[in-house]
Design an enzyme around this catalytic site. Sequence first.
Site, PDB file in Angstrom:
ATOM      1  N   PRO A 255     -10.816   2.603   7.765  1.00  6.94           N
ATOM      2  CA  PRO A 255     -11.291   3.657   8.660  1.00  6.94           C
ATOM      3  C   PRO A 255     -10.345   3.956   9.814  1.00  6.94           C
ATOM      4  O   PRO A 255     -10.097   5.127  10.132  1.00  6.94           O
ATOM      5  CB  PRO A 255     -12.631   3.101   9.158  1.00  6.94           C
ATOM      6  CG  PRO A 255     -13.101   2.202   8.062  1.00  6.94           C
ATOM      7  CD  PRO A 255     -11.852   1.570   7.518  1.00  6.94           C
ATOM      8  N   LYS A 256      -9.787   2.937  10.446  1.00  9.31           N
ATOM      9  CA  LYS A 256      -8.898   3.185  11.584  1.00  9.31           C
ATOM     10  C   LYS A 256      -7.622   3.901  11.162  1.00  9.31           C
ATOM     11  O   LYS A 256      -7.097   4.752  11.901  1.00  9.31           O
ATOM     12  CB  LYS A 256      -8.563   1.868  12.288  1.00  9.31           C
ATOM     13  CG  LYS A 256      -9.728   1.262  13.076  1.00  9.31           C
ATOM     14  CD  LYS A 256      -9.272   0.035  13.841  1.00  9.31           C
ATOM     15  CE  LYS A 256     -10.397  -0.541  14.687  1.00  9.31           C
ATOM     16  NZ  LYS A 256      -9.960  -1.739  15.442  1.00  9.31           N
TER      17      LYS A 256
ATOM     18  N   SER B 244      -4.585  -0.854  -2.592  1.00 13.83           N
ATOM     19  CA  SER B 244      -3.137  -0.911  -2.415  1.00 13.83           C
ATOM     20  C   SER B 244      -2.475   0.328  -3.018  1.00 13.83           C
ATOM     21  O   SER B 244      -2.962   1.443  -2.854  1.00 13.83           O
ATOM     22  CB  SER B 244      -2.589  -2.215  -3.001  1.00 13.83           C
ATOM     23  OG  SER B 244      -1.248  -2.424  -2.611  1.00 13.83           O
TER      24      SER B 244
ATOM     25  N   CYS C  85       0.807  -1.220   0.000  1.00 15.73           N
ATOM     26  CA  CYS C  85       0.000   0.000   0.000  1.00 15.73           C
ATOM     27  C   CYS C  85       0.839   1.269   0.000  1.00 15.73           C
ATOM     28  O   CYS C  85       0.349   2.342  -0.346  1.00 15.73           O
ATOM     29  CB  CYS C  85      -0.926   0.002   1.214  1.00 15.73           C
ATOM     30  SG  CYS C  85      -2.143  -1.324   1.197  1.00 15.73           S
TER      31      CYS C  85
ATOM     32  N   LEU D 282      -1.996  -8.950   8.457  1.00 19.44           N
ATOM     33  CA  LEU D 282      -2.461  -7.630   8.878  1.00 19.44           C
ATOM     34  C   LEU D 282      -2.735  -7.667  10.372  1.00 19.44           C
ATOM     35  O   LEU D 282      -3.760  -8.183  10.825  1.00 19.44           O
ATOM     36  CB  LEU D 282      -3.730  -7.244   8.106  1.00 19.44           C
ATOM     37  CG  LEU D 282      -4.171  -5.783   8.184  1.00 19.44           C
ATOM     38  CD1 LEU D 282      -3.111  -4.856   7.607  1.00 19.44           C
ATOM     39  CD2 LEU D 282      -5.485  -5.582   7.437  1.00 19.44           C
TER      40      LEU D 282
END
Length: 353
Positions: free
Chosen positions: A282-283, A313, A139, A242
Amino acid sequence: MTVLLSVEKVLPPYRYTQEELAAELAAAMRLTGPRRELFLRLSRNVRVRTRHTALPKAEYHRLRDFGATNDAHLRAAADYATRAVDGALRAAGVAAAEVDLLLTQSVTGIAVPPFDVDVIERLGLRPDVRRLPLFGLGCGGGGAALARVHDHLRGHPDQVAVAVSAELCSLTAQRDTHTAQMLLGSALCGDAVAAVVACGSRRAGALGATGPRIVGSRSRLYPGSRHMAGWEIGASGLRIVLAPDVAEAFGARIGADVRAFLRDHGHTVDEVTGWPCHPGGPKVLEGVAAAVGLPAGALDRSWEHLAACGNCSSASVLHILADTIAGGPPAGTPGLLLSFGPGLFSELVLLNW
């Protein structure tokens, strides 16, 4: 300085609502009971409304192993990347034979040689074009691509460079891996491609180009965090890694890094008029806004892209850059592009609109 001549966005034509994809994926993964409920809850909570897929939904059922999926990725990445580069060159008014550097990247498939060969041969780039394939930045690759293009053009101010990201996350889905992190990736990630055409300062002067400029960049690796994001590569393909606290890990570091970078270039957060930021979820967006101290609405375009496309990404931040430029930020004011990836690392790119 490096001048951005064009940024081209390409989305596959197969677009589905989050609800459609959630139902399709839950059935394909044969999810039941608590795992199914977890996946459906994640799909509702990631604030994604629609996503695009490289192939029609029905074709994914025919991909029975990693080899078939990876072959499909190479074909689709070559097609979409060629379309993106062609559109970017046309928008920039640059002929394919004028390109001196072609940077390509994708972390959603593996190929040797990579799809840059297809782009070169289909569009007629010169046989002596410099090739720079990137893999592994995930990303964070969108910002890294711009930074590496800028590095090259600082040393070759008469040249033209093209960067293209082709991220087809739907071709990494795992039918038989039902970990929470795999389910989150399946709920969050979408497919997108983007291409950027840029030139060095002397070439820009000859062309009379007045587009946004890259002023500088900064890479920052966060030691001890390599376990928090990336791929585990196995017989079934690319399995996402993740960590649940990855957003907090970035949030704890990014505020100080941004302020120091801006300070070194004579700017403050309040002076920045555009914030293209990778929409990791969102976080991540909430953590960046809080850590940097951004005003309300600063990351609206990142939120809009997340809702319309998901996390695509390295291509996502380039789409958001294109949207930011189209929004017409005040000329001559600073902008800051932020991307984050496995390592963990961040890439900051200072722009002048």
